[in-house]
Design an enzyme around this catalytic site. Structure first.
Site, short mmCIF file in Angstrom:
data_model
loop_
_atom_site.label_atom_id
_atom_site.label_comp_id
_atom_site.label_asym_id
_atom_site.label_seq_id
_atom_site.Cartn_x
_atom_site.Cartn_y
_atom_site.Cartn_z
N LYS A 48 65.37 93.48 18.75
CA LYS A 48 65.50 92.05 18.52
C LYS A 48 64.36 91.28 19.18
CE LYS A 48 68.42 90.99 22.53
NZ LYS A 48 69.60 90.27 23.01
N TYR A 281 41.47 70.98 33.17
CA TYR A 281 42.20 69.73 32.99
C TYR A 281 42.75 69.23 34.31
CZ TYR A 281 42.28 70.10 27.87
OH TYR A 281 41.94 70.16 26.55
#
EC number: 5.1.1.1
Length: 389
Positions: A48, A281
């Site tokens: 999964k 940043y």
């Protein structure tokens, strides 16, 4: 997601980053689990969530090649990806299926084993021709899907009254991974056995019984029943440090797991900055010495946790290179001042081993205050997976 076999691995030179999946390590992990399984129990590979980030399509092929006879997933969509690869392998669908009547065309598959909690779901699914196999979920203490107590009795009564056939019965342990003392898990095992007995009283005999995931398979051989569901440890990762310690306390100190995934990229640019330069940043990082900075084309879009900003490492030429500044959407900056040979094109290891150094999913999880499951499953599906060795 691109699924690339080992014969095409030279194509990785054109990718911003790529995942390498070790066929040999997967085989070793499977052999180790098979060595501890009770004789009448079957190993189901849980693929999964994009095979826990490893790639559902390549992992399906590798598992089938390695002799896996059952696969487990969360959703119909995942099951269909596997069905496109193998037309008959039994697929256990563990997530709740919403409005199954609208998916009759794909759910009419006798080799779909569907876990259900509500009798309404079972009534709809059992009306399909051919009908999928139905596995009743028992809530023994997880408090999530399934039923217990009087609700369970009512469910079994309703199923029996309308003539619904069951193929299996299952539960899930809540806290095996989190503790060294397993009283709660043992209580859950007892409740599951009571639920099996209750189902028999309604005429449901010879059901496929399954409860164990990775940690409980290692620790509770008496709970292997007819099938175990191996997820995180199929990929060579320990569910938790508590699981490893608990296994040691049982006297089994030889059980080994080998991580099967490595995540790699390349340096795409080099810059030289004087002391007191700002990087990235927000100008959150300032160099304290003349710094050689390498740019790696991987960021938080690709699945690298932003909390690793100035708080993590990657490997370059067998040495750790510190992440500096904020991780960007698609780029990360490394301090490679101490690695003279680092240059454009040098391979960067984000997860995996390079020489004597390694960075593991657990290392990243510790730095970002999460678990290795999340580290792996957040790796972007857009990154190609390449089977090696």
């Amino acid at each position: 997601m691109q699924d690339i076999n080992s014969g095409s691995s030279s194509m990785k030179d054109t990718y911003s980053s790529w995942i390498e999946i070790s066929k040999r390590s997967l085989s070793n992990n499977l052999d180790n689990f098979r060595s501890i399984l009770r004789p009448n129990s079957t190993l189901t590979a849980i693929l999964k969530s994009n095979a826990y980030g490893h790639g559902i399509e390549p992992m399906t092929r590798l598992c089938i090649e390695a002799g896996i006879s059952r696969i487990g997933v969360n959703s119909i969509e995942e099951a269909l990806l596997i069905r496109n690869i193998d037309s008959k392998i039994p697929i256990l669908i563990m997530g709740e299926i919403q409005n199954p009547e609208k998916r009759k065309n794909v759910l009419s598959d006798p080799n779909f084993w569907i876990v259900f909690s509500r009798p309404e779901t079972a009534r709809i699914l059992s009306s399909f021709l051919p009908a999928p196999k139905l596995h009743l979920k028992i809530d023994t203490g997880m408090g999530r899907l399934g039923s217990h107590g009087e609700t369970l009795k009512q469910t079994l009564s309703e199923l029996k009254n309308v003539g619904i056939t069951l193929g299996g019965i299952c539960t899930h342990f809540a806290s095996t991974e989190d503790v060294l003392e397993h009283k709660y898990s043992l209580m859950q095992t007892q409740k599951f056995e009571e639920a099996i007995f209750l189902a028999k009283s309604f005429g449901y005999n010879h059901l496929i019984r399954h409860a164990c995931a990775s940690a409980s398979t290692m620790l509770f051989p008496n709970a292997h029943f007819d099938m175990v569901r191996i997820g995180i440890s199929l990929y060579g990762l320990w569910p938790s440090i508590q699981t490893r310690l608990s296994l040691n306390l049982t006297g089994n100190k030889n059980f080994q797991l080998n991580p099967i995934l490595s995540w790699k990229s390349r340096i795409v640019h080099i810059q030289y900055h004087p002391a007191d330069s700002y990087i990235g940043y927000g100008s959150t990082f300032q160099t304290s010495y003349p710094t050689k900075v390498a740019i790696v084309p991987v960021g938080y879009y690709e699945g690298l946790d932003r909390k690793l900003s100035s708080n993590g490492d990657m490997l370059v030429l067998g040495k750790k290179a510190r992440i500096i500044g904020r991780i960007c959407m698609n780029m990360t900056m490394l301090d490679v001042t101490h690695i003279p040979g680092a240059e454009v094109g040098s391979i960067v290891t984000i997860i995996g081993q390079d020489g004597e150094e390694s960075i593991t999913a657990d290392d990243l999880a510790d730095r970002t205050h999460t678990i290795n499951y999340e580290v792996m499953t957040r790796i972007s599906e857009s990154i190609p997976r390449i089977v090696v060795d």
